[in-house]
Design an enzyme around this catalytic site. Structure first.
Site, PDB file in Angstrom:
ATOM      1  N   GLU A   1      12.267  21.490   2.213  1.00  0.00           N
ATOM      2  CA  GLU A   1      12.576  22.907   2.397  1.00  0.00           C
ATOM      3  C   GLU A   1      12.816  23.161   3.882  1.00  0.00           C
ATOM      4  O   GLU A   1      11.912  22.986   4.696  1.00  0.00           O
ATOM      5  CB  GLU A   1      11.408  23.758   1.894  1.00  0.00           C
ATOM      6  CG  GLU A   1      11.703  25.229   1.947  1.00  0.00           C
ATOM      7  CD  GLU A   1      10.565  26.073   1.412  1.00  0.00           C
ATOM      8  OE1 GLU A   1       9.406  25.806   1.756  1.00  0.00           O
ATOM      9  OE2 GLU A   1      10.849  27.010   0.635  1.00  0.00           O
TER      10      GLU A   1
ATOM     11  N   GLU B   1       2.436  31.448  -4.765  1.00  0.00           N
ATOM     12  CA  GLU B   1       3.901  31.474  -4.831  1.00  0.00           C
ATOM     13  C   GLU B   1       4.366  30.698  -3.606  1.00  0.00           C
ATOM     14  O   GLU B   1       4.157  31.141  -2.477  1.00  0.00           O
ATOM     15  CB  GLU B   1       4.406  32.921  -4.842  1.00  0.00           C
ATOM     16  CG  GLU B   1       5.818  33.042  -5.368  1.00  0.00           C
ATOM     17  CD  GLU B   1       6.829  33.156  -4.253  1.00  0.00           C
ATOM     18  OE1 GLU B   1       7.421  32.101  -3.911  1.00  0.00           O
ATOM     19  OE2 GLU B   1       7.004  34.258  -3.724  1.00  0.00           O
TER      20      GLU B   1
ATOM     21  N   LYS C   1      -4.290  39.879   4.438  1.00  0.00           N
ATOM     22  CA  LYS C   1      -3.985  39.294   5.748  1.00  0.00           C
ATOM     23  C   LYS C   1      -2.480  39.118   5.857  1.00  0.00           C
ATOM     24  O   LYS C   1      -1.899  38.245   5.227  1.00  0.00           O
ATOM     25  CB  LYS C   1      -4.656  37.939   5.947  1.00  0.00           C
ATOM     26  CG  LYS C   1      -4.574  37.519   7.428  1.00  0.00           C
ATOM     27  CD  LYS C   1      -4.816  36.063   7.665  1.00  0.00           C
ATOM     28  CE  LYS C   1      -3.590  35.213   7.503  1.00  0.00           C
ATOM     29  NZ  LYS C   1      -2.490  35.519   8.457  1.00  0.00           N
TER      30      LYS C   1
ATOM     31  N   CYS D   1      12.047  31.627  -0.146  1.00  0.00           N
ATOM     32  CA  CYS D   1      11.432  30.516  -0.874  1.00  0.00           C
ATOM     33  C   CYS D   1      12.361  30.033  -1.995  1.00  0.00           C
ATOM     34  O   CYS D   1      12.316  28.876  -2.379  1.00  0.00           O
ATOM     35  CB  CYS D   1      10.081  30.925  -1.414  1.00  0.00           C
ATOM     36  SG  CYS D   1      10.120  32.515  -2.221  1.00  0.00           S
TER      37      CYS D   1
END
Ligand code: ADP
Length: 490
Positions: free
Chosen positions: A393, A262, A188, A296
């Site tokens: 973040e 992750e 996906k 990331c």
């Protein structure tokens, strides 16, 4: 800002907007489609078939058949590798088109898509093609008159859910080890950026990868959740936000799926006074602003030793001001738009928080233009560890600079985060570099460099930055089961 009309590169033709199930490009069963939006001008690029639980179920049937009894399970490992190499060759032959799709859908500069995303993705598929016929077990000297050995077998049908920041590269990181191990796939892509993955799947077909081995079901979070809950899927590999990973863990509990994650980070980038300052400044700029800050592993907490702090700030602010924000199809552009309206507003709200919490905005801090999701490269000084811009973040072009004094202090502060994805240290002192590398609780540590990725080098997170490792031999552990076979020798 250069306009699209002035670009040297043109956006590629979009060939595929359907979903791929069992080798057929089809509409969703519901007939629903969703729009993918151009982040440069907020117009609709294409309408893509939107999968739901029924489509996921059809994809699982196809992937199960290809795995359990189909051509994939019968094919020699070396032939699997050959097909993967063929896919890599086709990616190379279609590099401009794939890079163009990535830039169109995601907004990343075409220069980056061509120089980073595509070469890394191609290299990843080639690297794992080489592994296909090298997954061996052991012979084990057990007590008694027995012959004991282990086999490394594919984990089965893999559900792979990826984000929008490196759409094609994330597909390669996931397909590479899965295909090498002999698994079949339901992927996906992210709802913001489905186009390059659909084209990649067409190329996989052209390469001769059999029907049902790779299935692509575009959609939103609900489509991913349907995959996580489906009992016919053996493993989920997910890259994205940790809160989504928490939901996936809950949804996967009923079927006890294998999970690899992750996730995000708030990575410390530590500059000691004895570093090559210009190299550290360049590394800090690249480590934070690359890909519009949408990495990331972005070095978003830049710790600078007090005695060189002011000099560092002056240099890094000057570099931030030189960044070319604009049309991502202009080869000179170094910063394109953020991927979508949600991210754009989230980043601007963090910039506001930084200002209201008392940090000093040295440059940037505003939207660029009035259309599209462009944000100025932004640098904050006077940042304290507890401020939102130092703990959360942001996933945007916002650098937080924090002064520090000495090795002991920086180890403690670098580790005072629930994340643990990456870290970097800049110093000429080898002992200091190794001490930091050992003490920082992160899956990757770069010394005097940043964002150095290679298909052979494992990548993943400590703590809430993930579970398991991608890339390298390490990733193959996630896609294989070990089977112990013991035979009586009479
Ligand atoms: P990001 O903040 O990078 O968009 P997300 O974790 O929201 O990160 O999304 C990453 C991927 O996870 C996307 O493909 C998204 O559609 C998918 N996703 C979102 N919610 C869920 C869920 N509950 N279960 C499975 N996949 C999900």
């Amino acid at each position: 800002m250069a306009t699209l009309a002035e670009s040297k590169f043109v956006a590629p033709i979009i060939r595929q907007t359907n979903m791929l199930i069992n080798g057929k490009w089809i509409e969703s069963r519901s007939g629903k489609r969703f729009q993918t939006i151009n982040p440069v001008n907020e117009t609709v690029i294409a309408e893509v078939a939107e999968g739901d639980a029924a489509d996921v179920d059809a994809a699982v049937k196809a992937a199960r058949a290809a795995f359990d009894s189909g051509p994939w399970s019968k094919m020699d490992a070396r032939d699997r590798g050959r097909l993967m190499n063929k896919l890599a060759d086709l990616m190379e032959a279609n590099l401009d088109e794939l890079a163009g799709l990535e830039t169109l859908d995601n907004g990343k500069p075409i220069a980056d898509a061509r120089a980073a995303d595509l070469p890394l993705a191609i290299d990843c598929i080639r690297y794992y093609a080489g592994w296909a016929d090298k997954l061996t077990g052991d012979t084990i000297p057990i007590r008694g008159n027995y012959f004991c050995y282990t086999r490394r077998e594919p984990v089965g049908v893999c559900g792979q859910i990826i984000p929008w920041n490196f759409p094609l590269l994330m597909a390669a990181w996931k397909w590479g080890p899965a295909l090498a191990a002999g698994c079949t796939i339901i992927m996906k892509p992210a709802e913001q950026t489905p186009l390059s993955c659909l084209r990649l799947a067409e190329l996989a077909q052209e390469a001769g990868i059999p029907d049902g081995v790779i299935n692509v079901v575009p959609g939103f979070g609900a489509t991913g959740a349907a995959m996580v809950k489906h009992p016919g899927i053996d493993k989920i590999a997910f890259t994205g936000h940790y809160e989504t990973a928490q939901k996936i863990m809950i949804d996967a509990a009923a079927t006890l799926k294998r999970l690899t994650f992750e996730l995000g980070g708030k990575s410390p980038n530590v500059v000691f006074a004895d570093a090559d300052l210009d190299a550290a400044v360049a590394g800090a700029e690249f480590g934070l602003f690359f890909n519009q800050g949408q990495c990331c592993c972005a070095g978003s907490r830049v710790f600078v030793e007090q005695s060189v702090h002011d000099k560092f700030v002056e240099k890094v602010v000057a570099r931030a001001k030189l960044r070319q924000v604009g049309d991502p199809f202009d080869p000179k552009t170094t910063q394109g738009p953020q991927v979508d309206a949600d991210q754009f507003h989230k980043i601007l709200s963090y910039i506001d928080k930084g200002k209201s919490e008392g940090a000093t905005c040295m440059t940037g801090g505003n939207r660029v233009g009035t259309k599209g999701f462009f944000i100025e490269p932004t640098v904050f000084t006077g940042v304290r560890d507890e401020m939102a811009i130092a703990t959360d973040e942001i996933f945007g072009p916002v650098m937080s600079i924090l002064p520090f004094n000495g090795v002991d202090e920086i180890i403690e502060r670098a580790n005072s985060t629930y994340y643990g994805l990456a870290a970097a240290v800049w110093t000429k002192d080898v002992q200091k570099a190794h001490r930091i590398a050992a003490a920082v609780r992160a899956g990757t540590v770069w010394v005097n460099c940043y964002d150095v990725f290679d298909a052979a080098a494992p990548f993943g997170g400590f703590k809430m930055s993930g579970m398991g490792r991608e890339l390298g031999a390490a990733a193959l552990n996630n896609y294989t089961e070990s089977k112990t076979v013991t035979m009586s020798l009479g």
